[in-house]
Design a protein around this motif. Structure first.
Motif, PDB file in Angstrom:
ATOM      1  N   HIS A 152       0.868  -1.160   0.122  1.00  0.00           N
ATOM      2  CA  HIS A 152       0.118   0.043   0.031  1.00  0.00           C
ATOM      3  C   HIS A 152       0.786   1.295   0.064  1.00  0.00           C
ATOM      4  N   ARG A 153       2.234   1.221   0.339  1.00  0.00           N
ATOM      5  CA  ARG A 153       3.199   2.362   0.394  1.00  0.00           C
ATOM      6  C   ARG A 153       3.934   2.329  -0.980  1.00  0.00           C
ATOM      7  N   SER A 154       3.185   1.712  -2.111  1.00  0.00           N
ATOM      8  CA  SER A 154       4.195   1.368  -3.211  1.00  0.00           C
ATOM      9  C   SER A 154       5.145   2.554  -3.930  1.00  0.00           C
ATOM     10  N   VAL A 155       6.451   2.237  -3.879  1.00  0.00           N
ATOM     11  CA  VAL A 155       7.198   3.111  -4.832  1.00  0.00           C
ATOM     12  C   VAL A 155       6.880   3.156  -6.288  1.00  0.00           C
ATOM     13  N   VAL A 156       6.482   2.140  -6.726  1.00  0.00           N
ATOM     14  CA  VAL A 156       6.307   2.031  -8.192  1.00  0.00           C
ATOM     15  C   VAL A 156       4.985   2.953  -8.408  1.00  0.00           C
ATOM     16  N   LYS A 164      -2.039  10.549  -8.014  1.00  0.00           N
ATOM     17  CA  LYS A 164      -2.457   9.972  -6.919  1.00  0.00           C
ATOM     18  C   LYS A 164      -1.765   8.828  -6.407  1.00  0.00           C
ATOM     19  N   PRO A 165      -0.667   9.188  -5.744  1.00  0.00           N
ATOM     20  CA  PRO A 165       0.421   8.061  -5.368  1.00  0.00           C
ATOM     21  C   PRO A 165       0.188   7.484  -4.009  1.00  0.00           C
ATOM     22  N   ASP A 166      -0.637   8.038  -3.153  1.00  0.00           N
ATOM     23  CA  ASP A 166      -0.920   7.307  -1.783  1.00  0.00           C
ATOM     24  C   ASP A 166      -2.141   6.738  -1.608  1.00  0.00           C
ATOM     25  N   ALA A 167      -2.132   5.727  -0.853  1.00  0.00           N
ATOM     26  CA  ALA A 167      -3.256   5.284  -0.209  1.00  0.00           C
ATOM     27  C   ALA A 167      -3.629   5.996   1.079  1.00  0.00           C
ATOM     28  N   THR A 168      -4.886   6.076   1.601  1.00  0.00           N
ATOM     29  CA  THR A 168      -5.333   6.834   2.478  1.00  0.00           C
ATOM     30  C   THR A 168      -5.963   6.331   3.584  1.00  0.00           C
ATOM     31  N   PHE A 169      -5.836   6.624   4.918  1.00  0.00           N
ATOM     32  CA  PHE A 169      -6.271   6.288   6.151  1.00  0.00           C
ATOM     33  C   PHE A 169      -7.621   5.900   6.207  1.00  0.00           C
ATOM     34  N   ALA A 170      -8.279   4.777   6.372  1.00  0.00           N
ATOM     35  CA  ALA A 170      -9.777   4.445   6.161  1.00  0.00           C
ATOM     36  C   ALA A 170     -10.504   5.087   7.486  1.00  0.00           C
TER      37      ALA A 170
END
Length: 382
Positions: A152-156, A164-170
């Motif tokens: 979920h913290r993917s560099v690729v 939209k590079p980041d997953a967000t806290f649910a």
């Protein structure tokens, strides 16, 4: 400082092998992707930032993972000389560690997959003819395609979807624990699958798991639990587990204050029935509890030229969907088919767009269905 350039070798019979792929990340999605690519005749180099054997994920479990499903992805027409037969998994809910170990065995037995642990990828790039990654020690690994399976913290992902590079806290976390069935005094029989309970604002999933030796004999199993809790978000931010709206890491037992352990123990006594109450209290007494902040990511794209995403790098649903493993397996098989197609007359970027068309709508819907639960759950505790 010079940069070491390393073209991924194409091993084996050239009439059978075609192309080379770099897979970033060796968790479940990465291992399945590497195996699917190798089955399709593509040589694979895997780059994993941690050790080859991951740290234990106390209590983390996977439903719907059968021996037949694992055999489908771990089958192989070739294996390294001296490789032992793969271990089997018992019916029912599986521990994350057991499934990872099975996939890791299969990767280790495959002569066309090279797994390089302790290799931290810093950046990803591409041109018309190839794609490559640059590591923290300035090595460059180049192949026909780079596939991000780096979680979920993917560099690729930053190179596939830079807007939209980041997953967000649910908005909540899951407390996880694992204990031995033999340590529980309760005589209540464990369910065959997953118990889902609700109490006040919280949810609890409890499940039997095979013992450390794979045994499913009553008394020799393990008992796992996952407690959904939206009331400790301040602790997540105080410890740096969540920064802004981005999940950075899980809480270890050392991060959890004694007052929080006492609070959880008191709440467990009042909220949860036997045998889950005893399992939770045993883990709290041993301080064998982790807290995992939940992230979510709805993708708008899965590919960019010769770069592509699978698994949690591509889509991050709440665990409540129970769909993460199956989605990652479908990703792996679909992208392997696309890369294999690109080894023929189809350009790589075009073949990968076919993978995106096949998977994007399905995985977006999966994450969005889980978001309905997440928003309701997090808002109820606010």
């Amino acid at each position: 400082m010079t940069t070491a350039m390393r073209d991924v070798p194409r091993s084996g019979n050239r009439n059978e092998r075609q192309g080379a792929a770099i897979v970033v990340g060796a968790s479940l999605a990465g291992l399945m992707t590497a195996l699917a690519l190798s089955h399709a005749g593509v040589d694979v180099t895997m780059l994993e930032r941690s050790a080859a054997a991951p740290r234990a994920r106390k209590g983390a479990a996977l439903g719907g993972v059968s021996e037949g499903l694992l055999s489908r992805i771990t089958r192989s027409r070739h294996s390294r000389a001296g490789s032992t037969p793969l271990s089997s998994v018992a019916p029912g809910v599986q521990s994350w560690m057991a499934v990872h170990a099975r996939l890791r065995e299969a990767v280790g037995a495959d002569p066309y997959i090279e797994l390089r642990p302790h290799t931290l990828v810093r950046s990803v790039d591409q041109d018309a003819d190839s794609a490559w990654v640059i590591t923290s020690d300035q090595q460059t690994f180049r192949g026909d395609v780079v596939i991000g399976a780096d979680g979920h913290r993917s560099v690729v992902r930053a190179s596939v979807a830079p807007d939209k590079p980041d997953a967000t806290f649910a908005g909540y976390l899951i407390w996880l624990g694992l204990t031995n069935e033999s340590s529980l005094a309760s005589s209540r029989r464990l369910p065959r699958d997953v118990d889902i309970l609700s109490g006040d604002e919280d949810y609890l999933l409890g499940y039997p798991l095979p013992g450390p030796d794979g045994s499913v004999t009553p008394g020799s199993r393990q008992v796992g639990w996952a407690w959904y809790d939206a009331n400790h978000n301040d602790l997540l931010r105080e410890t740096g587990s969540v920064v802004g709206n981005v999940v950075h890491r899980s809480l270890t037992s050392a991060d959890i204050p004694e007052a929080t352990f006492r609070e959880l123990a008191d709440k467990a006594k009042n909220l949860w029935p036997s045998p889950w109450r005893e399992a939770i209290l045993d883990c709290i007494e041993r301080r064998a509890v982790i807290g995992t902040p939940i992230a979510e990511y709805v993708p708008d794209k899965l590919v960019n030229g010769r770069l592509a995403l699978v698994g949690d790098a591509a889509h991050v649903p709440t665990p409540m969907t129970g769909s993460g493993f199956s989605a990652s397996l479908h990703d792996a098989e679909s992208i392997a088919a696309a890369v294999s197609e690109a080894m023929g007359a189809t350009p790589m970027a075009q073949a990968l767009r076919g993978y995106e068309r096949e998977r994007l709508h399905s995985v977006r819907s999966m994450v969005q269905s889980g978001q309905q639960f997440s928003r309701s759950f997090a808002s109820a505790a606010a």
